[in-house]
Motif scaffolding. Sequence first.
Motif, mmCIF file in Angstrom:
data_model
loop_
_atom_site.group_PDB
_atom_site.id
_atom_site.type_symbol
_atom_site.label_atom_id
_atom_site.label_comp_id
_atom_site.label_asym_id
_atom_site.label_seq_id
_atom_site.Cartn_x
_atom_site.Cartn_y
_atom_site.Cartn_z
ATOM 1 N N MET A 80 -33.379 10.601 34.394
ATOM 2 C CA MET A 80 -32.735 9.081 34.513
ATOM 3 C C MET A 80 -33.062 8.499 35.747
ATOM 4 S SD MET A 80 -31.245 8.918 31.592
ATOM 5 C CE MET A 80 -29.750 7.876 31.278
ATOM 6 N N GLN A 81 -32.902 9.301 36.908
ATOM 7 C CA GLN A 81 -33.161 8.606 38.164
ATOM 8 C C GLN A 81 -34.335 7.782 38.363
ATOM 9 O OE1 GLN A 81 -31.940 11.767 38.029
ATOM 10 N NE2 GLN A 81 -30.390 12.017 39.493
ATOM 11 N N ASP A 82 -35.261 8.132 37.534
ATOM 12 C CA ASP A 82 -36.633 7.384 37.797
ATOM 13 C C ASP A 82 -36.760 5.932 37.271
ATOM 14 O OD1 ASP A 82 -37.937 10.577 36.786
ATOM 15 O OD2 ASP A 82 -37.489 9.938 38.738
ATOM 16 N N ILE A 83 -35.714 5.859 36.254
ATOM 17 C CA ILE A 83 -35.878 4.473 35.424
ATOM 18 C C ILE A 83 -35.494 3.566 36.624
ATOM 19 C CG2 ILE A 83 -35.183 3.182 33.503
ATOM 20 C CD1 ILE A 83 -34.496 5.964 32.199
ATOM 21 N N THR A 84 -36.388 2.355 36.677
ATOM 22 C CA THR A 84 -35.975 1.165 37.332
ATOM 23 C C THR A 84 -35.503 0.146 35.966
ATOM 24 O OG1 THR A 84 -37.849 1.821 38.591
ATOM 25 C CG2 THR A 84 -36.684 -0.683 39.065
ATOM 26 N N TYR A 85 -34.303 -0.078 36.274
ATOM 27 C CA TYR A 85 -33.714 -0.873 35.076
ATOM 28 C C TYR A 85 -33.966 -2.266 34.929
ATOM 29 C CZ TYR A 85 -31.087 3.193 33.345
ATOM 30 O OH TYR A 85 -31.037 4.516 32.887
ATOM 31 N N ILE A 86 -34.387 -3.043 33.925
ATOM 32 C CA ILE A 86 -34.792 -4.464 34.086
ATOM 33 C C ILE A 86 -33.504 -5.375 33.797
ATOM 34 C CG2 ILE A 86 -36.132 -6.093 32.987
ATOM 35 C CD1 ILE A 86 -37.851 -3.544 32.221
ATOM 36 N N GLY A 87 -33.346 -6.335 34.525
ATOM 37 C CA GLY A 87 -32.430 -7.172 34.316
ATOM 38 C C GLY A 87 -31.116 -7.125 34.613
ATOM 39 N N GLU B 205 -31.429 -5.485 26.986
ATOM 40 C CA GLU B 205 -32.033 -6.571 25.466
ATOM 41 C C GLU B 205 -31.310 -5.837 24.278
ATOM 42 O OE1 GLU B 205 -34.811 -8.929 25.337
ATOM 43 O OE2 GLU B 205 -33.569 -9.345 27.439
ATOM 44 N N LEU B 206 -30.785 -4.587 24.633
ATOM 45 C CA LEU B 206 -30.290 -3.865 23.182
ATOM 46 C C LEU B 206 -28.905 -3.795 22.990
ATOM 47 C CD1 LEU B 206 -32.770 -0.737 23.768
ATOM 48 C CD2 LEU B 206 -33.261 -2.703 22.134
ATOM 49 N N ILE B 207 -28.086 -4.043 23.970
ATOM 50 C CA ILE B 207 -26.660 -3.957 23.754
ATOM 51 C C ILE B 207 -26.198 -5.315 23.884
ATOM 52 C CG2 ILE B 207 -26.566 -1.540 24.803
ATOM 53 C CD1 ILE B 207 -25.581 -3.042 27.194
ATOM 54 N N GLU B 208 -24.870 -5.125 23.156
ATOM 55 C CA GLU B 208 -24.057 -6.454 23.273
ATOM 56 C C GLU B 208 -22.611 -5.978 23.305
ATOM 57 O OE1 GLU B 208 -23.752 -7.463 18.542
ATOM 58 O OE2 GLU B 208 -24.663 -8.971 19.879
ATOM 59 N N GLY B 209 -21.778 -6.903 23.759
ATOM 60 C CA GLY B 209 -20.303 -6.614 24.047
ATOM 61 C C GLY B 209 -19.559 -6.105 22.886
ATOM 62 N N LYS B 210 -18.462 -5.476 23.169
ATOM 63 C CA LYS B 210 -17.749 -5.283 22.000
ATOM 64 C C LYS B 210 -16.636 -6.075 21.666
ATOM 65 C CE LYS B 210 -15.887 -1.063 23.517
ATOM 66 N NZ LYS B 210 -15.284 0.048 23.362
ATOM 67 N N GLY B 211 -16.492 -7.067 22.487
ATOM 68 C CA GLY B 211 -15.785 -8.129 22.395
ATOM 69 C C GLY B 211 -13.889 -7.829 22.416
ATOM 70 N N LEU B 212 -13.143 -8.843 22.147
ATOM 71 C CA LEU B 212 -11.562 -8.876 22.368
ATOM 72 C C LEU B 212 -11.167 -8.432 21.039
ATOM 73 C CD1 LEU B 212 -9.229 -9.526 24.457
ATOM 74 C CD2 LEU B 212 -9.495 -11.766 23.404
ATOM 75 N N ASN B 213 -10.206 -7.216 21.317
ATOM 76 C CA ASN B 213 -9.219 -7.024 19.909
ATOM 77 C C ASN B 213 -8.808 -8.518 19.164
ATOM 78 O OD1 ASN B 213 -7.389 -6.230 18.311
ATOM 79 N ND2 ASN B 213 -6.679 -4.586 19.822
ATOM 80 N N PRO B 214 -9.140 -8.389 17.938
ATOM 81 C CA PRO B 214 -8.599 -9.627 17.297
ATOM 82 C C PRO B 214 -7.243 -9.882 17.255
ATOM 83 C CG PRO B 214 -10.166 -8.540 15.896
ATOM 84 C CD PRO B 214 -9.869 -7.723 17.172
ATOM 85 N N LEU B 215 -6.318 -8.875 17.440
ATOM 86 C CA LEU B 215 -4.994 -9.075 17.600
ATOM 87 C C LEU B 215 -4.633 -9.782 18.604
ATOM 88 C CD1 LEU B 215 -3.311 -5.611 16.934
ATOM 89 C CD2 LEU B 215 -2.893 -7.635 15.823
ATOM 90 N N LEU B 216 -5.491 -10.084 19.688
ATOM 91 C CA LEU B 216 -5.030 -10.344 21.038
ATOM 92 C C LEU B 216 -5.583 -11.926 21.111
ATOM 93 C CD1 LEU B 216 -5.603 -7.652 23.488
ATOM 94 C CD2 LEU B 216 -3.639 -8.125 22.380
ATOM 95 N N ASN C 230 -34.010 3.890 27.943
ATOM 96 C CA ASN C 230 -34.695 2.288 27.930
ATOM 97 C C ASN C 230 -34.541 1.471 29.150
ATOM 98 O OD1 ASN C 230 -35.955 -0.096 27.337
ATOM 99 N ND2 ASN C 230 -35.520 0.133 25.066
ATOM 100 N N ALA C 231 -35.716 1.144 29.932
ATOM 101 C CA ALA C 231 -35.408 0.682 31.197
ATOM 102 C C ALA C 231 -34.969 -1.059 30.617
ATOM 103 C CB ALA C 231 -36.702 0.285 32.001
ATOM 104 N N ASN C 232 -35.088 -1.301 29.781
ATOM 105 C CA ASN C 232 -34.662 -2.787 29.276
ATOM 106 C C ASN C 232 -33.533 -2.566 28.243
ATOM 107 O OD1 ASN C 232 -35.247 -5.383 29.261
ATOM 108 N ND2 ASN C 232 -36.588 -5.473 27.721
#
Lengths: 945, 133
Positions: free
Chosen positions: A1-8, A190-201, A185-187
């Motif tokens: 894992m150390q070798d990966i240079t993450y993008i962005g 691009e693949l993830i998105e946030g979980k967002g706020l609990n709708p109760l709140l 994946n260094a990139n």
Amino acid sequence: MQDITYIGEHLFHGQFGHFLLILAFASAIFSAVSYYFATSSSGVVSESNTWRNLGRVGFSLTSLASIGSIGMIFYIMINHFYEYEYVWSHVSEQLPFKYIFTAFWEGQQGSFLLWIFWHSILGLIIMWRGSKWEAPTLAVLAIVQAFLISMILGIYLTEEFRLGVTPFALLRESEGMSGLPVFANANYLELIEGKGLNPLLQNYWMIIHPPTLFLGFASVTIPFCYAVAGFWTRDYSGWLKAVMPWALFSGAILGTGIVMGGAWAYEALSFGGYWAWDPVENASLVPWLILIAGIHMNLVARRTGHSIKGTYIFYSLSFLFVLYSTFLTRSGILGDSSVHAFTEMGLEWQLVLFMVAFAILTIAQYFKHRVAVPVPEKEEAFNSREFWMFIGSLVLLFSAGLITFTTSLPVFNKLMDAYGSLVGQDMSSYHKASPEDPIAHYNRFQLWIAVFIGFLSGLAQYLYYKEKKWDQRKTQFWKNIGISAILSVVLTVVLSLWIDASHYSYYLLLFSAVFGVVANTQYLITFLKLKMKASAAVLSHVGFGLMILGVMASGLNKSYISNNSFAMRGIFAPSDDRLHQNVYLVKGEPMFMGGYLATYVSDTMIDHNRSYRIKFDKLAEDQKTVEESFELEPYLTYNMEKTEMVNPNPSTRRYVHKDIFSHIVAAPPKHISVEAARSEDDSLDYRTYYMIPGDTINIQGASFKINNIILDPTHPEYTAEADDLAYGLEIMGWDSAGSTGAANPVLAIKQQRYIYSFYDNIYRLGARIRLTEEGLSKIYPDDRLLSYETYQQKLGDVFYFEDYKITVDGFDRDPAHPSYLPKEGDIAVAVQLKIEPPTGAPVVARPIFLIRDNRTFVIKDYAPSLGISTRFSSVDPTSERLELQIAKSDKNAIQIPVEIAMDAPRDDYIVLEAIEFPGINFFWLGCILMMGGMLLGMARRLRLA
Amino acid sequence: MKGIKKIHIISLVMITAAVVLLLSASKDMSTYATFAEADSSGSAVKVVGTLAKDKEMVYDPAVDPNYFSFFIKDAAGIERKVVLNDAKPQDFELSEQIVVTGKMQGNDFIASNLLMKCPSKYKDQEVSVRSDI
């Protein structure tokens, strides 16, 4: 894992934010030390001033750095930097901007920062006012800040040993995440998105409730700082005056924060009430009760010199209980097996250390100065105001103690286990669990405390501090009290006609609350001559009485409108005395309940909410005349993908004298989740029937017939889009008993691959009907299998195809057709062909001739009810003759497969709970007066000072 | 009587009251039990168990919107039918652990209160990957 240079990734922001937190921590300690020396060297003015200035630099720096790191968190949240775990956990693309604040304090670190923020602001105000109390109070406040900042520091002291958890942790490095393949994946960003706020709140109360509550918590620290400072500088009575505005401010704000929590629960949660004696609620109530007791002690101490030590103890306890509450709610100890985020964070020891450190400081300080604190020679007299205020304070402390005892059961169990592990014994059989009915449990004890407070708040107003002329005044006193008591008896009798006090203790509570209101009002009129400036205490005490009245009215008179004994008739024996709190409503069928005729009119999906219109007609005595009509719209909130319901939201009709509260407790599976709907549908016994339009089939005594085939179908669940391929059937059903109904099932193919089948029901026959993909090819016959006959015709011509009379009726130069998507530059013409069958209604077909990009296209039209396909294949410009092609499908070819399940459940119902809360506005009004009184008292003291 | 102040008397009264109240309060407290213990005790207990997913779960609002029954298996492995006189809670099937408070009545456990422990939807350790990639 150390070798990966993450993008962005935006690593700088986190590093800078983390640096700010470390800076804040270091400067808090620096500030505390400097202010310490400023205080201890107060004999030498120049030296003390130098230290004080250093303390100011330190405190300003810790405040600025904390606020800076908060700004940094907001920055990474607003920009959706999901490489940070905190951002990923609380924010998503869809989250409306107004909830970014809520998302910030949803997490533990954010709420600590909110607390730190308010400490900074309050501390800066003390610094700006710059009295002699600045150095000692801020020395204490700076240590508190250092402890709080250490909770979110996130630095490893050794390999294993971490101090705090930083909000700037990277997602890919956080616990349970680091090994996930997505981070290979260094990139990955691009693949993830946030979980967002609990709708109760996602509720407006959640924007203002937490900041208010945390300002309340933070403000409790200030009286504590003054108490320590007062003893430390040996100015045992001087601090009592300076602390007063702060204590009143804290009482008002913390109280408001607690009430806002109740308002949120009432409006957004569906338990049907504003207070449930929930451990988390209790955790904020207890410090408030002690603080209020402390304010009364403080008043006594200012006027008489009694209770200085008491004031010290109460303000300190109030602060310590804020810490204890923080421990209870954040350590995960309350939910005995729930894995709370903080437990994983391993902050329990830090929280315990925080509590223990300040408890030791408080106790050590107390015993060091105990003897030196001046105590008046004379005891408080029974007929003095200070005596009864002292008693009142003890009663409040007593109340806090009882609440804490029950709330702390899990802690006792833990302690027993700790003891058990020492002596090698299993203690689990000694474990106690929370009461079976917690609300009844707490109410039973707190009722007597409220009775006591109600009487005291009225009586004590007419007593004097340091009473010396009791013999002259006692007639006056008893006269005033007598008038109040008589008025209160009358009012209590009147009110008891309304409030359903079924037990003598309730009458007593009612009387004491009324007495509190009456006696205080009378005092305001006769003694204060309506001078509002001096009326702070009166307002707060009247507020308390009104609040109790509101609690009684809304609690005792709470009634379930949705208690439908009528509908239960015949199902249960009359002895069935269960509480029927929910009622089953079928769409469009009015139901009689609790004096109302309730009708579930319709439901509509707007954004992520499905709201249900429920009409209430209030019936007069004769059960016929409608006195009043209104609608409530409780709604269900869905997740972002709209695949699952996440929260039912109540809807309340408000009157001056009552609220009508409603919410949905159950809905059909199709309104709950895609999965529930599928599993219900899968459980049905569907059989396939090949139906020829117009012919009747029989299933289990019921008859069905396809009345019509619809190529641009509509269905409540279906949103038509331009490139959909869809069809619907209109199916009639009836049986020999005379039940009839129609169903309009729809099938749609979206983007040429996703099949959506929307079933429909004929409830009276218990039938559920859905369509299949196979039917689509029957509806749209394959051109290769048809043999077209070609005709050359002009506008207005009439010709025959088999028995069908066809008229060339006209042209449409702007044609619309399910299979035609207009494009810029198209030349498209539809010909209108009126087809008259030998029997039945004529149909107009509109085949299209299209020239696009110099190429010609033919878009056929199909009249499913006749089985006739028409094409407009070319046009001869000179003779103006059109080439038309007509074909008829084999009659057998339009046997449409239809799936029918008999004995299907209804899916047009809701289960509703509707509750009437009489007099709930007394509660809100009482709370507002109580807090308002404190703010008024604060303002008055600030002006006098 | 010298040296005894009012505050001492008051403290004594308060402490006595506190002890009396706490003793009576501790009667309110329920205890954790298994179904076997609930059978014999007859008083309100809390039973911690898991939902028996293979057994029938009944909530038919058309018949009675205030009747929900299901089976849970307690720590000792005994399965009992639990009746809750209310609507079926949301996401009931997802619960990992259920705490019911109530009493045995015949062969059924009549619950006055139900607490579910669900795997929190908002805390699961999953990275949601966008579907179009």
